[in-house]
Design an enzyme around this catalytic site. Structure first.
Site, PDB file in Angstrom:
ATOM      1  N   ALA A  51      48.358  28.631  46.217  1.00 44.32           N
ATOM      2  CA  ALA A  51      49.551  28.067  45.840  1.00 44.32           C
ATOM      3  C   ALA A  51      49.475  26.888  46.219  1.00 44.32           C
ATOM      4  O   ALA A  51      50.084  26.430  44.828  1.00 44.32           O
ATOM      5  CB  ALA A  51      50.232  29.538  45.515  1.00 44.32           C
ATOM      6  N   TYR A  53      48.371  24.537  48.028  1.00 45.26           N
ATOM      7  CA  TYR A  53      47.550  23.984  47.458  1.00 45.26           C
ATOM      8  C   TYR A  53      47.114  23.397  45.938  1.00 45.26           C
ATOM      9  O   TYR A  53      47.337  21.934  45.841  1.00 45.26           O
ATOM     10  CB  TYR A  53      45.535  24.082  47.479  1.00 45.26           C
ATOM     11  CG  TYR A  53      44.562  23.138  47.608  1.00 45.26           C
ATOM     12  CD1 TYR A  53      44.043  23.228  46.267  1.00 45.26           C
ATOM     13  CD2 TYR A  53      44.336  22.212  48.137  1.00 45.26           C
ATOM     14  CE1 TYR A  53      42.989  22.016  46.263  1.00 45.26           C
ATOM     15  CE2 TYR A  53      43.211  21.174  48.535  1.00 45.26           C
ATOM     16  CZ  TYR A  53      43.157  20.165  47.215  1.00 45.26           C
ATOM     17  OH  TYR A  53      42.151  19.902  46.484  1.00 45.26           O
ATOM     18  N   LYS A 142      37.755  35.873  37.944  1.00 51.47           N
ATOM     19  CA  LYS A 142      37.698  34.719  38.676  1.00 51.47           C
ATOM     20  C   LYS A 142      37.153  35.255  40.442  1.00 51.47           C
ATOM     21  O   LYS A 142      38.652  35.564  40.533  1.00 51.47           O
ATOM     22  CB  LYS A 142      38.379  33.777  38.259  1.00 51.47           C
ATOM     23  CG  LYS A 142      38.101  32.341  38.738  1.00 51.47           C
ATOM     24  CD  LYS A 142      39.293  31.401  38.774  1.00 51.47           C
ATOM     25  CE  LYS A 142      38.836  29.862  39.557  1.00 51.47           C
ATOM     26  NZ  LYS A 142      38.559  29.856  41.278  1.00 51.47           N
ATOM     27  N   GLU A 200      28.715  34.273  42.255  1.00 51.04           N
ATOM     28  CA  GLU A 200      29.440  33.870  42.989  1.00 51.04           C
ATOM     29  C   GLU A 200      29.397  35.119  44.056  1.00 51.04           C
ATOM     30  O   GLU A 200      28.679  36.024  43.773  1.00 51.04           O
ATOM     31  CB  GLU A 200      31.233  34.478  42.654  1.00 51.04           C
ATOM     32  CG  GLU A 200      32.207  33.852  43.702  1.00 51.04           C
ATOM     33  CD  GLU A 200      32.618  32.195  43.156  1.00 51.04           C
ATOM     34  OE1 GLU A 200      33.764  32.639  43.910  1.00 51.04           O
ATOM     35  OE2 GLU A 200      32.243  31.981  42.818  1.00 51.04           O
ATOM     36  N   LYS A 343      44.494  31.120  36.038  1.00 49.61           N
ATOM     37  CA  LYS A 343      45.067  31.291  37.443  1.00 49.61           C
ATOM     38  C   LYS A 343      46.203  33.022  37.543  1.00 49.61           C
ATOM     39  O   LYS A 343      46.948  32.264  36.467  1.00 49.61           O
ATOM     40  CB  LYS A 343      45.304  30.593  38.508  1.00 49.61           C
ATOM     41  CG  LYS A 343      44.375  29.696  38.456  1.00 49.61           C
ATOM     42  CD  LYS A 343      43.404  29.500  39.454  1.00 49.61           C
ATOM     43  CE  LYS A 343      43.475  30.082  41.404  1.00 49.61           C
ATOM     44  NZ  LYS A 343      43.935  28.897  42.013  1.00 49.61           N
ATOM     45  N   CYS A 455      71.019  55.681  63.716  1.00 48.46           N
ATOM     46  CA  CYS A 455      71.879  56.361  63.964  1.00 48.46           C
ATOM     47  C   CYS A 455      72.305  56.727  66.004  1.00 48.46           C
ATOM     48  O   CYS A 455      72.813  57.050  66.368  1.00 48.46           O
ATOM     49  CB  CYS A 455      70.849  57.757  64.061  1.00 48.46           C
ATOM     50  SG  CYS A 455      69.013  58.342  65.294  1.00 48.46           S
TER      51      CYS A 455
END
Length: 821
Positions: A51, A53, A142, A200, A343, A455
């Protein structure tokens, strides 16, 4: 020091600088983005969240759009990723592997049109470019892994390459061949002459957990996340290492086809790839939808399902489904116009640690928690993040004032992942000044408190345990509900009708501060508690609707509480919830020591002298009874509850409380059992408790043993504790009957097994009678079993007893044994 750009006013705004300042800012952003891109794509060791970047990238993009003269050819906005690693052979992609433009949704906005404005704009651009009223989109997750290209010639895998900078990547063919999900030869009789598939490489969550467990077992460094693990595994020079890493693969596009018909739609491409033997993501995660509304619905559905998926994703991808429409829309400089990556809210973000505090759980576990400057991450605003335990805080070296990476995935509790050390607040080192080179952190390293923040009881961390715990089990407010729930359980005080809901409400409304308060409850307290609980939960019972008050349940509960006022001592001990003290240990304490008063006075060494009680359990018992808050709570409880079966200590203690046995259980360095016997033959416990160091030198023991003993005794309070132990031991022994007076119990030393249903005795009743007669009840039959007591529907244990020739009794036979016949 802060990251340039921190405090940036919004995702699309452009800061107004004088031109020279704009030039400096653009250069600064390019340098940062190039460095972060190199860390992410090449080194596989990112130092900032995605985020951060993305935010800096969009600032540079907006700056260049507002001031075109700032755009340069090597700007990160014109590139796709990092450069190829030098160690691998470089491969030029026949079709560039371009990345996608990103869209973001502000999930803090409630209006869908505002929340998904970028998505709506994308759909409008596509429809305008195609002059179409509505467009179909293929959707897919993604993946958060490493993009690769697979080249097949005549159906055989001939080359695999990473994306690299989009134009050229690294050849990783040998490594890819080790990934079992990737076909080495395509299915079907007539494969295309040429096929380039893209997809991927990733690591499934379960495989990532296994890999890190293996790394820990070998003493190696663990991976931060599945993406880093996948990238690091694929880029191994030794493909044998890659083969061990359990990598997975999903295909998501075709780059080129020769000698076969190219499907007309993206959905058709995926179906064709599936027939060729490629793994593609499940059908439910790649529907074809229409328009911006369909895209938004898909986005929110996958966002909801994200945490339960077997792999990591960081968004979704939309592609115009028809290939002819894709070709009509074409490309911009760095991405296709017909596709976009949407995203998810970042699962990692940067923020600042404002304080570190401790939370006490229902079981007494103490967890350090970072109080954070509010940050939006994982779809929610996060203000706290767990630090797990003291070891984790020290390993990550999290301090107040630090800038940290915070992660929140799905419903997982937010955690601090790492510290950005470059931004740690510093000050001149002690003895230095502002102009000296030496600096040190402004805030000290974290230390766990020694007293419970709730306590004030002592905090105990057992050897080998990562978790520290509050020792005030009976008195600690944080543990109250759990302590009472355990206390009232069937095998403890057996308070029927006192369930978790009532306990929580009694504590919440202040009717019960501790277990002793249960015995002071009145009927009207219970009725009022239930009325308030029903009101808070929006429940209106039928009796209330009828204008009546149901009180029978409360009367029964008061009766059940009163019925527990005279429990067996073993049950009361078990009910106290002392760590490591189960039913068996509680019975040992009751059988051997006889009274709560004596048990409360015993030090750890005396507990450890009892059968089946080791050092850890003995220390836990001693810590519990030594804690002031527990002592007060126990005093209050014993004013209401009196054990019904207290008795004198067991005569068998005489065999276990000699000086040698107690010395061996004091954990004195170098004092083994043999050395303990040698020492006890020369001097008594009482003498050691009063001895001076020089007097110890006369002992006939090796010098290293004497020195270790002297050092141990010199620790504050040790001599007094030893003298106290000797005095209590002598007091116990003096109270025991003479050996001749000690009558043997009828089942002393006998092991019995119960099976089936007895006519009049429940399993618990039979067990209690056997144990009271000195016997032991086992759960399995063996050659060491003396008797099997069998009732109706006896199972395999009876058959096993017959096979081994073990004596078999019915209930009448058991009663005869108990009577000594």
């Amino acid at each position: 020091m802060t990251i340039p750009g921190a405090g940036f006013a919004g995702p699309f705004a452009v800061r107004e600088f004088p031109m020279t300042a704009n030039e400096l800012r653009a250069a600064e952003l390019r340098e940062l983005l190039n460095r972060y891109g190199h860390e992410y794509y090449v080194l596989d060791a990112p130092t900032v969240p995605d985020a951060e970047y993305d935010r800096l990238f969009r600032e540079l993009q907006a700056l260049e759009e507002a001031h075109p003269e700032l755009a340069v050819s090597d700007s990160p906005t014109r590139r796709v990723g990092g450069a190829p690693l030098d160690e691998f052979v470089s491969v030029v992609h026949a079709v560039p592997m371009l990345s996608l433009s990103n869209a973001f949704s502000d999930m803090q906005l409630t209006d869908p049109a505002e929340r998904h404005s970028e998505l709506i704009q994308f759909d409008e651009r596509v429809r305008k470019g195609l002059d179409a009223a509505e467009v179909e989109y293929a959707t897919e997750p993604k993946f958060d892994g490493l993009a690769i290209s697979l080249l097949y010639e005549n159906g055989v895998l001939t080359r695999a390459a990473t994306r690299g900078d989009g134009v050229a990547g690294e050849q990783v063919t040998e490594n890819v061949r080790t990934i079992r999900a990737i076909p080495l030869k395509l299915d079907g009789a007539n494969p295309p002459a040429l096929l380039e598939v893209r997809g991927e490489v990733l690591m499934l969550k379960r495989d990532f957990e296994r890999l890190n467990a293996d790394q820990i077992a070998r003493g190696d460094k663990t991976f931060a996340n599945p993406r880093n693990a996948a990238a690091g595994s694929l880029r191994q020079l030794d493909s044998r290492i890659t083969a061990q890493r359990r990598l997975s693969f999903f295909a998501y596009s075709i780059a080129q086809v020769g000698g076969a018909d190219w499907p007309a739609t993206h959905a058709g491409e995926m179906a064709w790839l599936k027939t060729l033997g490629f793994p593609v993501v499940m059908d439910s995660l790649r529907p074809v939808v229409s328009g911006a509304a369909g895209l938004a619905g898909y986005y929110e559905a996958v966002l909801t399902a994200r945490a339960g998926l077997p792999f990591e994703i960081d968004g979704v991808v939309y592609k115009v489904n028809r290939r002819d429409q894709q070709e009509a829309l074409g490309f911009v400089s760095r991405a296709p116009r017909w596709a976009i990556a949407h995203k998810f809210p970042a699962e990692e973000a940067l923020t600042c640690v404002e304080a570190i505090e401790e939370q006490v759980g229902r079981t007494g576990a103490i967890t350090p928690v970072a109080r954070l400057k509010p940050v939006f991450v994982g779809g929610v605003t996060v203000t706290n993040a767990t630090l797990h335990n003291e070891d984790e805080v020290r390993r990550k070296d999290v301090r107040v004032g630090d800038t940290v990476v915070v992660r929140r995935a799905g419903d997982v509790i937010p955690e601090v992942v790492s510290v950005v050390l470059a931004q740690r607040p510093m000050q001149p080192a002690e003895g230095g000044d502002l102009f000296s080179a030496g600096e040190e952190p402004r805030y000290p390293a974290y230390r766990l408190p020694t007293a419970c923040p709730v306590c004030g009881s002592h905090v105990v961390r057992e050897e080998g345990e990562a978790i520290a715990r509050c020792s005030g089990g009976l008195s600690c407010r944080a543990q109250r509900s759990q302590a009472i729930q355990h206390f009232a359980g069937r095998r403890m005080m057996d308070i029927d009708g006192l369930g978790e809901r009532y306990i929580d409400k009694l504590v919440e409304y202040g009717y019960v501060q501790g277990v002793a308060d249960l015995y002071r409850l009145k009927l009207e307290d219970l009725l009022e508690m239930k009325r308030r609980a029903d009101e808070d939960e929006g429940v209106t019972p039928e009796t209330v609707k009828a204008g009546k008050v149901a009180s029978k349940w409360a009367e029964n509960l008061i009766e059940a509480i009163d019925a527990s006022r005279a429990p067996p001592l073993a049950r009361l001990l078990f009910a106290l919830g002392i760590r490591h003290v189960g039913e068996s240990t509680a019975k040992t304490l009751a059988d051997w020591l006889g009274t709560m008063a004596l048990i409360r006075r015993c030090p750890a060494a005396l507990f450890a002298a009892l059968p089946d009680i080791g050092g850890v359990v003995a220390d836990s018992l001693a810590d519990f009874f030594a804690e002031d808050n527990n002592e007060k709570a126990l005093d209050a409880l014993l004013a209401e509850v009196k054990p019904a079966d207290e008795h004198a200590p067991s005569p068998k203690l005489r065999e276990r409380l000699d000086d040698a046995s107690l010395l061996a259980r004091l954990a004195i360095p170098r004092l083994t059992e043999v050395r303990s016997q040698q020492l006890a033959a020369q001097r008594s416990l009482a003498w050691l408790g009063q001895s001076e160091r020089r007097a110890l030198l006369a002992l006939e023991l090796p010098a290293e043993v004497v020195n270790a003993l002297a050092d141990w005794l010199d620790e504050p309070g040790r001599r007094a504790a030893l003298a106290s132990l000797a005095g209590l031991r002598d007091e116990i022994l003096a109270s025991l009957p003479a050996a001749a007076e000690a009558a043997a119990l009828p089942l002393e030393g006998k092991t019995l097994v119960l099976t089936g249903t007895l006519p009049t005795l429940s399993r618990d009743q039979a067990k209690a009678l056997i144990e009271a007669a000195g016997g032991k009840v086992s759960g399995s039959v063996s050659k060491k079993t003396h008797y099997v007591v069998a009732g109706e529907e006896a199972g395999g244990k009876l058959a096993k007893a017959q096979e081994l020739g073990v004596a078999i009794l019915d209930e009448a036979g058991l009663q005869a044994l108990l009577a000594g016949n």
